[in-house]
Each structure stands twice: as C-alpha cells, then as structure tokens.
Design a protein around this motif. Sequence first.
Motif, PDB file in Angstrom:
ATOM      1  N   VAL A 125      42.029 -26.355 -16.896  1.00  0.00           N
ATOM      2  CA  VAL A 125      42.176 -27.815 -16.952  1.00  0.00           C
ATOM      3  C   VAL A 125      40.883 -28.456 -17.445  1.00  0.00           C
ATOM      4  O   VAL A 125      40.897 -29.370 -18.283  1.00  0.00           O
ATOM      5  CB  VAL A 125      42.566 -28.383 -15.573  1.00  0.00           C
ATOM      6  CG1 VAL A 125      42.605 -29.896 -15.612  1.00  0.00           C
ATOM      7  CG2 VAL A 125      43.922 -27.844 -15.146  1.00  0.00           C
ATOM      8  N   LEU A 126      39.737 -27.995 -16.933  1.00  0.00           N
ATOM      9  CA  LEU A 126      38.458 -28.526 -17.389  1.00  0.00           C
ATOM     10  C   LEU A 126      38.283 -28.305 -18.891  1.00  0.00           C
ATOM     11  O   LEU A 126      37.798 -29.186 -19.612  1.00  0.00           O
ATOM     12  CB  LEU A 126      37.310 -27.872 -16.627  1.00  0.00           C
ATOM     13  CG  LEU A 126      37.168 -28.236 -15.148  1.00  0.00           C
ATOM     14  CD1 LEU A 126      36.027 -27.447 -14.510  1.00  0.00           C
ATOM     15  CD2 LEU A 126      36.931 -29.729 -14.965  1.00  0.00           C
ATOM     16  N   GLU A 127      38.682 -27.143 -19.355  1.00  0.00           N
ATOM     17  CA  GLU A 127      38.571 -26.847 -20.787  1.00  0.00           C
ATOM     18  C   GLU A 127      39.500 -27.744 -21.606  1.00  0.00           C
ATOM     19  O   GLU A 127      39.120 -28.230 -22.684  1.00  0.00           O
ATOM     20  CB  GLU A 127      38.877 -25.373 -21.034  1.00  0.00           C
ATOM     21  CG  GLU A 127      37.841 -24.439 -20.412  1.00  0.00           C
ATOM     22  CD  GLU A 127      38.277 -22.989 -20.382  1.00  0.00           C
ATOM     23  OE1 GLU A 127      39.387 -22.703 -20.896  1.00  0.00           O
ATOM     24  OE2 GLU A 127      37.524 -22.148 -19.852  1.00  0.00           O
ATOM     25  N   ASP A 128      40.711 -27.979 -21.093  1.00  0.00           N
ATOM     26  CA  ASP A 128      41.647 -28.869 -21.790  1.00  0.00           C
ATOM     27  C   ASP A 128      41.106 -30.296 -21.828  1.00  0.00           C
ATOM     28  O   ASP A 128      41.239 -30.999 -22.833  1.00  0.00           O
ATOM     29  CB  ASP A 128      43.010 -28.855 -21.094  1.00  0.00           C
ATOM     30  CG  ASP A 128      43.785 -27.573 -21.348  1.00  0.00           C
ATOM     31  OD1 ASP A 128      43.423 -26.821 -22.271  1.00  0.00           O
ATOM     32  OD2 ASP A 128      44.757 -27.318 -20.608  1.00  0.00           O
ATOM     33  N   LEU A 129      40.504 -30.724 -20.720  1.00  0.00           N
ATOM     34  CA  LEU A 129      39.946 -32.072 -20.659  1.00  0.00           C
ATOM     35  C   LEU A 129      38.798 -32.216 -21.647  1.00  0.00           C
ATOM     36  O   LEU A 129      38.693 -33.221 -22.368  1.00  0.00           O
ATOM     37  CB  LEU A 129      39.469 -32.360 -19.228  1.00  0.00           C
ATOM     38  CG  LEU A 129      38.998 -33.784 -18.931  1.00  0.00           C
ATOM     39  CD1 LEU A 129      40.118 -34.786 -19.132  1.00  0.00           C
ATOM     40  CD2 LEU A 129      38.460 -33.874 -17.504  1.00  0.00           C
ATOM     41  N   ARG A 130      37.942 -31.210 -21.717  1.00  0.00           N
ATOM     42  CA  ARG A 130      36.807 -31.260 -22.634  1.00  0.00           C
ATOM     43  C   ARG A 130      37.274 -31.313 -24.093  1.00  0.00           C
ATOM     44  O   ARG A 130      36.668 -31.989 -24.932  1.00  0.00           O
ATOM     45  CB  ARG A 130      35.914 -30.034 -22.426  1.00  0.00           C
ATOM     46  CG  ARG A 130      34.583 -30.120 -23.172  1.00  0.00           C
ATOM     47  CD  ARG A 130      33.783 -28.832 -23.015  1.00  0.00           C
ATOM     48  NE  ARG A 130      33.479 -28.520 -21.637  1.00  0.00           N
ATOM     49  CZ  ARG A 130      32.451 -29.024 -20.964  1.00  0.00           C
ATOM     50  NH1 ARG A 130      31.664 -29.908 -21.557  1.00  0.00           N
ATOM     51  NH2 ARG A 130      32.223 -28.677 -19.711  1.00  0.00           N
TER      52      ARG A 130
ATOM     53  N   SER B 104      33.831 -36.767 -15.041  1.00  0.00           N
ATOM     54  CA  SER B 104      32.543 -36.505 -14.400  1.00  0.00           C
ATOM     55  C   SER B 104      32.455 -35.072 -13.887  1.00  0.00           C
ATOM     56  O   SER B 104      31.347 -34.529 -13.756  1.00  0.00           O
ATOM     57  CB  SER B 104      32.293 -37.500 -13.265  1.00  0.00           C
ATOM     58  OG  SER B 104      33.278 -37.394 -12.266  1.00  0.00           O
ATOM     59  N   ASP B 105      33.590 -34.435 -13.629  1.00  0.00           N
ATOM     60  CA  ASP B 105      33.566 -33.017 -13.262  1.00  0.00           C
ATOM     61  C   ASP B 105      32.993 -32.172 -14.397  1.00  0.00           C
ATOM     62  O   ASP B 105      32.339 -31.146 -14.155  1.00  0.00           O
ATOM     63  CB  ASP B 105      34.965 -32.525 -12.898  1.00  0.00           C
ATOM     64  CG  ASP B 105      35.484 -33.119 -11.600  1.00  0.00           C
ATOM     65  OD1 ASP B 105      34.715 -33.164 -10.625  1.00  0.00           O
ATOM     66  OD2 ASP B 105      36.651 -33.553 -11.563  1.00  0.00           O
TER      67      ASP B 105
END
Length: 367
Positions: free
Chosen positions: A341-346, A49-50
Amino acid sequence: MNRGKQTWPHRSFKLTGFGEPLREQHDQIGAPAGKQVLLRVLACGVCHSDLHLSDGFFDLGGGKRMDLGRGIALPRTLGHEIAGEVVAVGEQVTGLAIGDRRLLYPWIGCGDCGLCSAGAEHLCPQPRHHGTTVDGGFSNFVMVPDARYLLAFDPLPESFAATLACSGLTAYSALCKAGAKSASDPLLIIGAGGVGLAAISIACALSGVGPVVAEIDGDKREGALAAGASEVVDPRDPDVKRRLMKHTGGGFAAAVDFVGATATVALGMNLLRKGGRLVVVGLYGGSMEFSLPTLPLRSVSLMGSYVGSLKELEELMALARDLKLNPMQIVPRTLGSTQAVLEDLRAGRIRGRAVIIPSVTDSKDVS
C-alpha cells in the motif's frame, strides 16, 4: 472486564530502518493498566505522512532535509488513523465497555506543557503521537494511554471513521484557520488527494458552498467534482490565473494548499485577494521566495496548519455522526499488504484513501 495478566497475539508491521520496507513482527501484547485501554484495530488509514516517516526526512527544498531520525526511535509501528474495538481496560477506566467502538485521537502530548494545557497537544514539543513516537495502527492491537482520547463513531463505518483522525481532522483544522467562506468569500483548495477530498466535503458542510479546486490530475479533478467542488481547474493552464481572478472578482478570500510544493504555494499566494489568507498543509517539500513588501501592501497572511486538536476532532465527529459529510472513496487493504500500500501511495496509484483492515486475511485480499 478483562484485566490482569492476559495477553493477546500481536501482529504488526514495523519500520526498522529508514528507507527500508516494513518488517512483519509477531509477539504478545499485555493487558492494560491504570488508565490504559487496549483496542483491537478495526481499520487504520494510510497517510502520505507515513511515507515521509518511513523515509526518515522531509524535503525542505534546495537540497535541504529535515531529519526525523532523532524524533522517532526504531523499531516503530506506523499508522495513526485508527478506529478500533475495546478489548480490555485498566483498573482506573470507567465509562467504557468491552466491545465499544472508538476512534483514537492519536496526537497526544506530554500533558504538562503550556501547549497541552491550552488544548494544543498536537503541537507539544514532547509528543506521544501514535504511529510516530509510540506504536500505531499497522497492527491488530494498539494500546491507548487514556480513555479521554477515544471518541464514539457509530453509526459511521470504521473504515471512514478512521480517516477522520488525520485526513479529516487536518482538513477541518485548516478550514477553521481559513475561516468559513460564502459565495462572496470564495475558497480555493489546492490538491484533491485524500485530504483535499475530505476538505471539499467539510467545506460544503460548513458553508453550503462548494470550493474551487486546483488539481493537475484529471481523475482527481473528476473526484473533486463528485465530492462537491463548484469548479475544478488545472493549475498548469497558462490562462488559469486570469480566469480565476476575473471569476472571483479580484481573488480568493482564502486558499488551502494540501500539496505544499513550491509551485502550489506560489499559486495560492498569487490568487489571494487583498486581505486573503493562505493556509499551507501539505508536506510535499520545497521552498519559495517572495517580495516581503507584498505582505503588508496586500495584507495577506501565510500560515501553516498541522493536524488538529482533540476539541476540533470532537467538532468534526459531531458533523460526521450527523451524516453531514460525504465519505471519500475508501480503498480497503489487508494488514499483510501494508508495505505494498505504501508503494502504491508513493507511485500515485491510490484514488481516495487506502485503509488497512486487519480482520481480513491476506488470502482474501480486498485490494
């Protein structure tokens, strides 16, 4: 206790524009007042959700979007899975000591509406949710409005405890809506990402029976088996519906969809037995069509589930503190690597749950 005009050096990573990278900010955070509690962030989980919040919209399918811009004032520090250590308290706070380790219930409401009075603050139309409408845990400190939202988590490690505030709570609340299942009332879980893995562990703890898990990613299917799934399937298999309907004797009593895409909702509905229930949790996006007469003719239910209540988090914490849950794989990262981290999650490069550990310096990245 530390009260008065003391301040602490505050480092945070803020969303300053939807669709833009987070920006590092340095300032000072002041002492708490009244019922407030200042927490030093020990761990903050990173949630799908972030990603939606940083994009500024949810995909509703058919080219439609739900705009989040009007509900989120920028700049905003994201991050809602927060475990921390008490640094200072306001003059009205009792029962907390400096150094106490606490998990934050982040889904705080206005406190005055009917939903809040009924214990459903997470559904409040005027939310004060950490990491969305107020600043969250992608930082080294967070201010909590009231000690009642802080739960003891020892003997759990803070990195695992943090995940319980969202992925764990979301899974637990959805499973409660689905109903406790047994060998004669089989449960299907769709999606074995971070929340799905939490649901597998919780389902095993609640019923003693491992759920069947549908997941397209082979590595995640292996992770689901390790977490306690009784069986894993690839939903793209053209024979999967026939096999599962035969295996369950006519379909599942309940299915919980942690993806929330057009194909996964259709899969869940098609695999329900008469009287079954599909709980949709995931926010991937899309839309679906189905024949309305099938709802009464099959007596199936379709419902949504969004995070969970403070009471449900207290119940989940009791399970966790009794060591009845298997911790999911934790991927620790530094505060300085939050955007990465957000980029890895995406990109789907995270297996398990990424957790920001602010105390680890960027020069000693634990990724």
